[in-house]
Scaffold this motif. Structure first.
Motif, PDB file in Angstrom:
ATOM      1  N   VAL A  46      72.341  -9.680  54.452  1.00 46.21           N
ATOM      2  CA  VAL A  46      73.078 -10.317  53.373  1.00 46.21           C
ATOM      3  C   VAL A  46      74.550  -9.922  53.476  1.00 46.21           C
ATOM      4  N   ARG A  47      75.431 -10.901  53.412  1.00 49.10           N
ATOM      5  CA  ARG A  47      76.852 -10.590  53.498  1.00 49.10           C
ATOM      6  C   ARG A  47      77.308  -9.885  52.226  1.00 49.10           C
ATOM      7  N   ARG A  48      78.140  -8.887  52.392  1.00 44.60           N
ATOM      8  CA  ARG A  48      78.689  -8.148  51.255  1.00 44.60           C
ATOM      9  C   ARG A  48      80.069  -8.689  50.899  1.00 44.60           C
ATOM     10  N   PRO A  99      75.714  -7.384  42.093  1.00 46.60           N
ATOM     11  CA  PRO A  99      75.579  -6.015  42.605  1.00 46.60           C
ATOM     12  C   PRO A  99      75.075  -5.955  44.041  1.00 46.60           C
ATOM     13  N   GLY A 100      74.236  -6.914  44.432  1.00 52.32           N
ATOM     14  CA  GLY A 100      73.731  -6.959  45.799  1.00 52.32           C
ATOM     15  C   GLY A 100      74.794  -7.278  46.832  1.00 52.32           C
ATOM     16  N   GLU A 101      75.965  -7.746  46.363  1.00 53.32           N
ATOM     17  CA  GLU A 101      77.073  -8.029  47.281  1.00 53.32           C
ATOM     18  C   GLU A 101      78.028  -6.847  47.432  1.00 53.32           C
ATOM     19  N   ARG A 105      79.429  -7.889  57.205  1.00 57.34           N
ATOM     20  CA  ARG A 105      80.573  -8.819  57.208  1.00 57.34           C
ATOM     21  C   ARG A 105      81.296  -8.845  55.854  1.00 57.34           C
ATOM     22  N   PRO A 106      81.708  -7.687  55.336  1.00 62.70           N
ATOM     23  CA  PRO A 106      82.347  -7.668  54.007  1.00 62.70           C
ATOM     24  C   PRO A 106      83.691  -8.389  54.023  1.00 62.70           C
TER      25      PRO A 106
END
Length: 381
Positions: free
Chosen positions: A3-5, A35-37, A101-102
């Motif tokens: 998951v992308r942040r 929050p998951g990001e 990939r933040p």
């Protein structure tokens, strides 16, 4: 596929670093970012797992430790190991940034911020520093050259692209009521006598031997003092030693209604209540502590940690002292008799402590966490 942040927030080692990271993460989440990001990256040797693990943000811990600032042979050997650990942690941080990939990497300082910050620089991800000390530490002096912006807690902090935001602190402190009624309620909440004056002594999340020794000496000096409470937060690693020393010095005296009310705790999670209850605090001058004192408006006797990198705690303390909000005592002068003399003077003056509290509150930045979140979002891509 990972998951992308939106953001990776890195740093840690002390509770101060963790609280800044959490305050920043909460402010971003309050702006609609899931929050998951948001991912926190900390140190396996620090307090991150205990303090951040229950907040709902994913937490990744990097192994390794900081550099020892001594030149003896043992320190040189230890530093070779630390550099090897840093290289491995940087490889792990590169993997995190590649997978996640933040849009932005945020550094709050401390050992764990360096690998993540270097990874951001190598992969050309925007890097924002959140620096809460008046004098930047080694981590941020290294990472500053790669930073898109630096959120600073003190005007004049020497970092590239500085933006004065104040230090983001816990939101529960913003509602602390520094009134006689609020103080009585806070003391009751802490299980302390509501009507007594109160002095709180604490040395940060890990404790401080000098302050612990001084607090024990104060408890002896004030043993017959009616109308006073001394709350001593000694730090978890020192608790058994301090409790034994107190018992040896005055067995059974802590519950004497005709004398001092002395309360010893290892760690105080409800700092909002402590700040609301105390007439004056005696503590170190870490940046987060100074920011919290200013936000709430708490008079303080500040004892800067000697040998801190860049003597940053003295610089932090000077901001309050120069405003008339605190008194500074050098570490080697922090002894029971000296503190008793100073505290007696402060507690006996009905105008001095309120004036110091007002001066402290004038320096507070209740919007600091929001200002930091705005800066972070401005540089996310």
């Amino acid at each position: 596929m990972s998951v992308r942040r939106y953001a990776v927030i890195a740093g840690g080692g002390t509770a101060g670093h963790v609280f800044v990271a959490l305050a920043t993460a909460r402010s971003l989440a309050g702006r609609g970012i899931e929050p998951g990001e948001i991912e926190l990256v900390g140190s396996s040797r620090g307090q991150e797992a205990g303090l951040a693990g229950r907040e709902g943000f994913e937490l990744t811990l990097l192994t390794g430790r900081g550099i020892v600032r001594r030149l003896d042979l043992r320190s040189l050997v230890a530093n070779l190991g630390a550099l090897a650990g840093l290289a491995w942690a940087t490889v792990r941080a590169l993997g995190i940034v590649i997978r996640r990939r933040p849009r932005v990497v945020v550094s709050v300082g401390g050992y764990a911020s360096v690998p993540a910050g270097l990874a951001a620089a190598l992969l050309r991800v925007p890097l924002v520093l959140v620096n809460i000390d008046a004098a930047p530490g080694l981590a941020h002096r290294v990472l500053g050259r790669f930073a898109a912006a630096s959120a600073v807690a003190f005007p004049g902090t020497h970092l590239p692209h500085p933006v004065f935001t104040g230090a983001p602190v816990r939101q529960d402190l913003a509602g602390v009521e520094r009134t006689p009624e609020g103080a009585a309620a806070a003391r009751t909440l802490l299980g302390l006598p509501a009507e007594r004056q109160m002095v709180a002594v604490f040395g940060g999340s890990l404790g401080a031997r000098r302050l612990n020794d001084a607090a024990l000496s104060l408890a002896t000096i004030y043993g017959s003092r009616v109308g006073l409470t001394l709350l001593h937060v000694c730090g978890p690693r020192n608790f058994e030693e301090v409790r034994a020393a107190r018992h040896d010095a005055a067995p059974g005296a802590d519950d004497d209604p005709a004398g001092l009310c002395y309360r010893l705790v290892a760690f105080e999670e409800n700092m909002a209540a402590l700040y609301g209850a105390a007439d004056v605090v005696v503590c170190r001058a870490g940046a987060l502590t100074v920011a919290e004192l200013a936000l709430v408006g708490v008079p303080a006797v500040l004892v800067p940690l000697p040998g801190a990198p860049g003597d940053h705690q003295s610089a932090n303390a000077a901001a309050l002292v120069d405003a008339g909000a605190a008194v500074m005592v050098k570490d080697d002068q922090c002894q029971g008799p000296r503190l008793a003399e100073l505290l007696d003077e402060l507690l006996a003056d009905p105008t001095r402590l309120p004036a110091m509290g007002a001066a402290a509150k004038a320096l507070g930045r209740p919007d600091a966490a929001e200002a930091v979140a705005t800066l972070v979002q401005a540089h996310a891509r």
